[in-house]
Design a protein around this motif. Structure first.
Motif, short mmCIF file in Angstrom:
data_model
loop_
_atom_site.label_atom_id
_atom_site.label_comp_id
_atom_site.label_asym_id
_atom_site.label_seq_id
_atom_site.Cartn_x
_atom_site.Cartn_y
_atom_site.Cartn_z
N ASP A 224 -10.50 6.74 -40.02
CA ASP A 224 -9.16 6.25 -39.70
C ASP A 224 -8.63 6.88 -38.42
OD1 ASP A 224 -9.15 4.65 -41.94
OD2 ASP A 224 -8.01 6.06 -43.17
N GLN A 225 -8.85 8.17 -38.27
CA GLN A 225 -8.39 8.88 -37.08
C GLN A 225 -9.08 8.33 -35.83
OE1 GLN A 225 -9.64 12.99 -36.88
NE2 GLN A 225 -7.84 13.57 -35.68
N THR B 170 -10.64 5.35 -35.37
CA THR B 170 -10.29 3.96 -35.06
C THR B 170 -8.87 3.86 -34.50
OG1 THR B 170 -9.72 3.53 -37.38
CG2 THR B 170 -11.92 2.89 -36.64
N PHE B 171 -7.97 4.72 -34.98
CA PHE B 171 -6.61 4.73 -34.43
C PHE B 171 -6.64 5.12 -32.95
CE2 PHE B 171 -2.78 7.14 -33.32
CZ PHE B 171 -1.83 6.13 -33.45
#
Length: 121
Positions: free
Chosen positions: A111-112, A114-115
């Motif tokens: 998640d980190q 891709t953000f």
């Protein structure tokens, strides 16, 4: 237009794993296992993002690492992401002061990552 990501680290498993993950997410990737290889690949591959293991820094000089890779990119200004094994604020501050745009600590969460990569598009 797809985002091009160059991953440079001296750990083959990290290189392969991160490259495979990013390829699965539809990013174009290239890998380099040394600073010299990374500089050459940055010239040829024209990355939008460089994810760089801080262990590639000569004499732990993060500034020299960032400067060499930025110089290899010429007029392009890709996002430069430092990838380190330490998460203390002084390590992050040192990487950012050296010219990196982002400092991440291994293992990087999906998640980190891709953000952060979403900011490049």
């Amino acid at each position: 237009m797809e985002t091009r990501i160059l991953i440079a680290a001296d750990d083959e498993k990290s290189l392969a794993g991160l490259s495979n993950l990013l390829a699965d997410l539809q990013y174009a990737t290239a890998i380099a296992a040394s600073l010299d290889d990374a500089a050459q690949a940055a010239t040829r591959f024209a990355p939008d993002v460089l994810i760089v293991g801080l262990s590639l820094a000569p004499d732990d000089d993060f500034g020299a690492l960032a400067q060499r890779l930025r110089a290899a990119c010429g007029a392009r200004s890709p996002m430069l992401i430092a990838l380190g094994g330490w998460g203390e604020s002084q390590h992050r501050d040192a990487a950012l002061a050296a010219g990196f745009d982002v400092h991440l600590v291994r293992p990087v969460g999906l998640d980190q990552l891709t953000f952060i990569l979403s900011m490049v598009a």
